[in-house]
Design an enzyme around this catalytic site. Structure first.
Site, PDB file in Angstrom:
ATOM      1  N   ASP A 123       0.870  -1.181   0.000  1.00 64.18           N
ATOM      2  CA  ASP A 123       0.000   0.000   0.000  1.00 64.18           C
ATOM      3  C   ASP A 123       0.904   1.226   0.000  1.00 64.18           C
ATOM      4  O   ASP A 123       1.689   1.413   0.923  1.00 64.18           O
ATOM      5  CB  ASP A 123      -0.887  -0.019   1.245  1.00 64.18           C
ATOM      6  CG  ASP A 123      -1.950   1.062   1.236  1.00 64.18           C
ATOM      7  OD1 ASP A 123      -1.737   2.125   0.615  1.00 64.18           O
ATOM      8  OD2 ASP A 123      -2.988   0.857   1.878  1.00 64.18           O
ATOM      9  N   ILE A 146       0.958   3.471   6.421  1.00 69.61           N
ATOM     10  CA  ILE A 146       0.055   3.438   7.578  1.00 69.61           C
ATOM     11  C   ILE A 146      -1.010   4.506   7.398  1.00 69.61           C
ATOM     12  O   ILE A 146      -0.713   5.674   7.169  1.00 69.61           O
ATOM     13  CB  ILE A 146       0.823   3.696   8.891  1.00 69.61           C
ATOM     14  CG1 ILE A 146       1.890   2.614   9.105  1.00 69.61           C
ATOM     15  CG2 ILE A 146      -0.141   3.728  10.075  1.00 69.61           C
ATOM     16  CD1 ILE A 146       2.805   2.880  10.288  1.00 69.61           C
ATOM     17  N   HIS A 147      -2.256   4.099   7.520  1.00 65.30           N
ATOM     18  CA  HIS A 147      -3.391   5.022   7.453  1.00 65.30           C
ATOM     19  C   HIS A 147      -4.470   4.483   8.391  1.00 65.30           C
ATOM     20  O   HIS A 147      -4.254   3.479   9.075  1.00 65.30           O
ATOM     21  CB  HIS A 147      -3.894   5.180   6.012  1.00 65.30           C
ATOM     22  CG  HIS A 147      -4.185   3.886   5.340  1.00 65.30           C
ATOM     23  ND1 HIS A 147      -5.372   3.218   5.503  1.00 65.30           N
ATOM     24  CD2 HIS A 147      -3.423   3.119   4.524  1.00 65.30           C
ATOM     25  CE1 HIS A 147      -5.333   2.091   4.787  1.00 65.30           C
ATOM     26  NE2 HIS A 147      -4.167   2.007   4.196  1.00 65.30           N
ATOM     27  N   GLY A 148      -5.593   5.120   8.454  1.00 68.69           N
ATOM     28  CA  GLY A 148      -6.634   4.773   9.417  1.00 68.69           C
ATOM     29  C   GLY A 148      -7.069   3.322   9.406  1.00 68.69           C
ATOM     30  O   GLY A 148      -7.219   2.696  10.451  1.00 68.69           O
TER      31      GLY A 148
END
Length: 101
Positions: free
Chosen positions: A8, A12-14
């Site tokens: 991705d 790091i995301h929600g």
């Protein structure tokens, strides 16, 4: 133990920080990305997105492979995050406990 390997470009995301960490009962996130590992501002930003109880490790791809092959890493439930399929393949090829996948 590597529980998941995710490609991705956002790293790091929600969804990773809040959903995947709980669903997979993770102890830590390992970001394997040369650019992020060498950029203090990006490292700080990524770590801010992670819940306090989850360990966040940001390493170059090479350093992440060494970390993942360390026997102490086998005691933790880890998700590895990379930005490219090439990096994911490199990690898979050089991970010593390949049967785990």
């Amino acid at each position: 133990m590597i529980v998941a390997l995710r490609v991705d470009e956002r790293l790091i995301h929600g969804q990773v920080a809040m959903t995947w960490t709980k669903a997979l009962k993770l102890d830590g996130l390992v970001v394997a990305n040369d650019e992020a590992a060498n950029n203090e501002i990006q490292k700080m930003s990524l770590k801010m997105a992670v819940p306090q109880e989850i360990k966040c490790i940001i390493k170059t791809v090479e350093s992440a492979i060494q970390l993942l092959n360390d026997p102490r890493a086998q005691k933790m439930r880890l998700m590895v995050l990379v930005t490219t399929v090439k990096d994911a393949v490199t990690i898979c090829e050089r991970f010593q406990d390949i049967e785990q996948f």
